[in-house]
Write a protein that holds these residues in place. Structure first.
Motif, mmCIF file in Angstrom:
data_model
loop_
_atom_site.group_PDB
_atom_site.id
_atom_site.type_symbol
_atom_site.label_atom_id
_atom_site.label_comp_id
_atom_site.label_asym_id
_atom_site.label_seq_id
_atom_site.Cartn_x
_atom_site.Cartn_y
_atom_site.Cartn_z
ATOM 1 N N CYS A 118 68.715 46.795 23.912
ATOM 2 C CA CYS A 118 67.868 47.921 24.278
ATOM 3 C C CYS A 118 66.943 48.109 22.910
ATOM 4 O O CYS A 118 67.567 48.275 21.897
ATOM 5 C CB CYS A 118 68.708 49.162 24.447
ATOM 6 S SG CYS A 118 67.681 50.711 24.639
ATOM 7 N N GLY A 119 65.637 48.337 23.014
ATOM 8 C CA GLY A 119 64.896 48.486 21.914
ATOM 9 C C GLY A 119 63.407 48.195 22.056
ATOM 10 O O GLY A 119 62.979 47.698 23.219
ATOM 11 N N ARG A 120 62.683 47.775 21.104
ATOM 12 C CA ARG A 120 61.325 47.338 21.235
ATOM 13 C C ARG A 120 60.702 46.725 19.938
ATOM 14 O O ARG A 120 61.497 46.788 18.971
ATOM 15 C CB ARG A 120 60.296 48.819 21.493
ATOM 16 C CG ARG A 120 60.255 49.775 20.406
ATOM 17 C CD ARG A 120 59.292 50.963 20.663
ATOM 18 N NE ARG A 120 59.784 51.789 21.728
ATOM 19 C CZ ARG A 120 59.201 52.821 22.400
ATOM 20 N NH1 ARG A 120 58.242 53.079 21.616
ATOM 21 N NH2 ARG A 120 59.457 53.376 23.356
ATOM 22 N N ALA A 121 59.598 46.187 19.963
ATOM 23 C CA ALA A 121 58.873 45.684 18.920
ATOM 24 C C ALA A 121 58.199 46.747 17.935
ATOM 25 O O ALA A 121 58.081 47.677 18.139
ATOM 26 C CB ALA A 121 57.816 44.768 19.328
ATOM 27 N N VAL A 122 58.404 46.226 16.777
ATOM 28 C CA VAL A 122 57.895 47.204 15.564
ATOM 29 C C VAL A 122 56.501 46.576 15.361
ATOM 30 O O VAL A 122 56.025 45.547 15.146
ATOM 31 C CB VAL A 122 58.615 46.897 14.275
ATOM 32 C CG1 VAL A 122 57.927 47.604 13.313
ATOM 33 C CG2 VAL A 122 60.192 47.556 14.480
ATOM 34 N N GLU A 123 55.425 47.399 15.441
ATOM 35 C CA GLU A 123 54.118 47.335 15.233
ATOM 36 C C GLU A 123 53.694 47.530 13.715
ATOM 37 O O GLU A 123 53.928 48.656 13.335
ATOM 38 C CB GLU A 123 53.268 48.266 16.072
ATOM 39 C CG GLU A 123 53.727 47.747 17.688
ATOM 40 C CD GLU A 123 52.695 48.677 18.885
ATOM 41 O OE1 GLU A 123 52.209 49.665 18.175
ATOM 42 O OE2 GLU A 123 53.005 48.526 20.032
ATOM 43 N N VAL A 124 52.833 46.770 13.151
ATOM 44 C CA VAL A 124 52.170 46.958 11.881
ATOM 45 C C VAL A 124 50.645 46.877 12.237
ATOM 46 O O VAL A 124 50.075 45.860 12.602
ATOM 47 C CB VAL A 124 52.766 45.984 10.921
ATOM 48 C CG1 VAL A 124 52.148 46.471 9.488
ATOM 49 C CG2 VAL A 124 54.188 46.135 10.754
ATOM 50 N N PHE A 125 49.839 47.591 11.450
ATOM 51 C CA PHE A 125 48.656 47.450 11.403
ATOM 52 C C PHE A 125 47.815 47.210 10.182
ATOM 53 O O PHE A 125 48.201 47.791 9.033
ATOM 54 C CB PHE A 125 48.002 48.885 11.930
ATOM 55 C CG PHE A 125 48.329 49.380 13.147
ATOM 56 C CD1 PHE A 125 47.430 49.038 14.284
ATOM 57 C CD2 PHE A 125 49.508 49.962 13.363
ATOM 58 C CE1 PHE A 125 47.999 49.384 15.696
ATOM 59 C CE2 PHE A 125 49.835 50.400 14.711
ATOM 60 C CZ PHE A 125 49.202 50.002 15.834
ATOM 61 N N LEU A 126 47.134 46.326 10.021
ATOM 62 C CA LEU A 126 46.431 45.849 8.697
ATOM 63 C C LEU A 126 44.817 46.017 8.783
ATOM 64 O O LEU A 126 44.299 45.669 9.680
ATOM 65 C CB LEU A 126 46.603 44.374 8.673
ATOM 66 C CG LEU A 126 48.230 43.847 8.634
ATOM 67 C CD1 LEU A 126 48.284 42.175 8.187
ATOM 68 C CD2 LEU A 126 48.960 44.500 7.596
ATOM 69 N N THR A 127 44.574 46.640 7.557
ATOM 70 C CA THR A 127 43.252 46.940 7.469
ATOM 71 C C THR A 127 42.761 46.445 5.976
ATOM 72 O O THR A 127 43.286 47.120 5.014
ATOM 73 C CB THR A 127 42.896 48.618 7.604
ATOM 74 O OG1 THR A 127 43.553 48.956 8.832
ATOM 75 C CG2 THR A 127 41.618 48.714 7.466
ATOM 76 N N PRO A 128 41.890 45.745 5.931
ATOM 77 C CA PRO A 128 41.189 45.291 4.453
ATOM 78 C C PRO A 128 40.572 46.462 3.821
ATOM 79 O O PRO A 128 39.763 47.216 4.633
ATOM 80 C CB PRO A 128 40.243 44.078 4.750
ATOM 81 C CG PRO A 128 39.749 44.413 6.178
ATOM 82 C CD PRO A 128 40.827 45.037 7.003
ATOM 83 N N ASN A 129 40.382 46.550 2.571
ATOM 84 C CA ASN A 129 39.960 47.710 1.760
ATOM 85 C C ASN A 129 38.345 47.230 1.662
ATOM 86 O O ASN A 129 37.550 48.025 0.880
ATOM 87 C CB ASN A 129 40.692 47.909 0.588
ATOM 88 C CG ASN A 129 40.547 46.617 -0.342
ATOM 89 O OD1 ASN A 129 40.089 45.917 -0.121
ATOM 90 N ND2 ASN A 129 41.094 47.180 -1.477
ATOM 91 N N SER A 130 37.826 46.273 2.193
ATOM 92 C CA SER A 130 36.365 45.889 2.067
ATOM 93 C C SER A 130 36.004 45.240 3.190
ATOM 94 O O SER A 130 36.730 45.019 4.140
ATOM 95 C CB SER A 130 36.373 44.951 0.449
ATOM 96 O OG SER A 130 36.808 43.925 0.985
ATOM 97 N N ILE A 131 34.509 44.963 3.325
ATOM 98 C CA ILE A 131 34.037 44.393 4.572
ATOM 99 C C ILE A 131 34.310 42.916 4.545
ATOM 100 O O ILE A 131 34.183 42.299 3.488
ATOM 101 C CB ILE A 131 32.547 44.500 4.253
ATOM 102 C CG1 ILE A 131 32.107 46.240 4.560
ATOM 103 C CG2 ILE A 131 31.803 44.014 5.457
ATOM 104 C CD1 ILE A 131 30.666 46.551 4.338
ATOM 105 N N VAL A 132 34.694 42.575 5.590
ATOM 106 C CA VAL A 132 35.265 40.886 5.629
ATOM 107 C C VAL A 132 34.682 40.376 6.661
ATOM 108 O O VAL A 132 34.128 41.192 7.523
ATOM 109 C CB VAL A 132 36.571 40.658 5.599
ATOM 110 C CG1 VAL A 132 37.434 41.430 4.468
ATOM 111 C CG2 VAL A 132 37.308 41.779 6.766
ATOM 112 N N LYS A 133 34.866 38.848 6.692
ATOM 113 C CA LYS A 133 34.248 38.440 8.014
ATOM 114 C C LYS A 133 35.283 38.478 9.275
ATOM 115 O O LYS A 133 36.460 38.667 9.031
ATOM 116 C CB LYS A 133 34.075 36.973 7.688
ATOM 117 C CG LYS A 133 32.788 36.582 6.498
ATOM 118 C CD LYS A 133 32.685 35.018 6.274
ATOM 119 C CE LYS A 133 31.769 34.925 5.119
ATOM 120 N NZ LYS A 133 31.516 33.660 4.957
#
Length: 323
Positions: free
Chosen positions: A84-99
């Protein structure tokens, strides 16, 4: 000095190949957070703190597994048995413009630790061989590090934000921390290391770019329930057993006896006085108390498979015979 030498002697090591030479490298141990560095990071990492709870129950399983129940929260429904449970979600965001595709060189690892401990610090370089020796696999489910799976891009958050998921396959949240009566109030967290993969002609390494932690929580054992846990989702209905054949009516213990006697159980027809035939077979194999239990179990199975009508007819015939 002797204690220092002894500590070095018991430090776990693993073997890595570098320029065709075999050498021993030290596996990083958990240390106090005060010993770790904190520098400006090139990638931001966030998770939803509301999905975590303040306390979790931990069950002891076979093979040394100690799984957290309902972590970080229940799924669509709460299950009393099994995972009983679920996945843990993590969001990544760069601090500059990237490709586009910038995330392909990044890896995320999670580890359960006490609140004031860490294994790595930001900007630390870790050989890939060390990470592989610590990473949890199907053959080694008690290792500390859990690697995430890339999920998708989240353009609704920002143009370059991506999402990673830990334990997407719902394999259980093992945490091997050893507790005692003096440490029952210890606070824990899920610590996540965001690393950049770098490789060259001589070596492959991970560079720690960021470290984030979940809200703290405490653990309690199933046998010593110090807290009353309320499910975070509706309780799932119990699973109903499906009977595909007449053989499914017979309990497993009875099947073993019948196979030993006859070689199969298909010769026993549930609709033709199965209680009398089975009891006749097993009375010589088990004691009277076990026979009574098996008979009660058999009647329950017969009722579940709509055999009640047949049993009533048998009973009425016997009553008429007596009259």
């Amino acid at each position: 000095k002797m204690l220092e030498l002894a500590a070095v002697a018991v430090t776990p090591t693993c073997t890595s190949l570098d320029n065709d030479k075999t050498k021993a490298v030290t596996v990083p141990q958990l240390k106090s957070v005060s010993d770790s560095k904190s520098v400006h990071t090139e990638v931001y990492a966030t998770l939803n703190p509301s999905q975590f709870r303040a306390k979790y129950q931990r069950n002891n399983k076979r093979g040394g597994l100690k799984n957290l129940r309902c972590f970080p929260a229940c799924g669509a429904t709460h299950r009393e048995r099994g995972f009983c449970g679920r996945a843990v979600e993590v969001f990544l965001t760069p601090n500059s413009i990237v490709k586009p595709g910038w995330h392909k060189n990044f890896r995320c690892f999670a580890e359960f630790v006490t609140l004031n401990q860490t294994r790595f610090h930001v900007d630390e370089k870790v050989p890939v061989s060390i990470m592989e020796s610590l990473e949890r696999t199907a053959d080694n489910p008690v290792r500390p590090l859990i690697q995430s799976d890339y999920s998708c891009e989240c353009s609704e958050i920002s143009p370059f934000t991506v999402k990673y998921e830990f334990n997407r396959r719902r394999k259980g949240w093992h945490y091997g921390w050893t507790a005692n009566k003096h440490s029952c109030n210890t606070e824990h967290c899920l610590q996540i290391y965001i690393m950049s993969y770098q490789h060259g002609p001589d070596k492959r390494i991970y560079v720690v770019k960021n470290i984030i932690r979940s809200p703290s929580f405490v653990l309690f054992c199933r046998r010593r329930r110090r807290f009353l846990m309320e499910p975070s989702a509706p309780v799932a209905p119990p699973r109903k057993r499906v009977f595909n054949s007449e053989e499914d009516l017979i309990p497993d213990k009875m099947k073993k006896v019948l196979r030993k006697k006859n070689g199969n159980v298909n010769s026993i027809a549930p609709s033709n006085g199965i209680q009398q035939q089975v009891l006749k077979k097993i009375k010589t194999e088990v004691d009277m108390q076990e026979t009574v239990d098996m008979a009660a179990s058999l009647i329950s199975f017969a009722n579940s498979c709509h055999q009640l009508n047949t049993l009533q007819q048998l009973a009425s015939k016997e009553t008429m015979a007596v009259v």
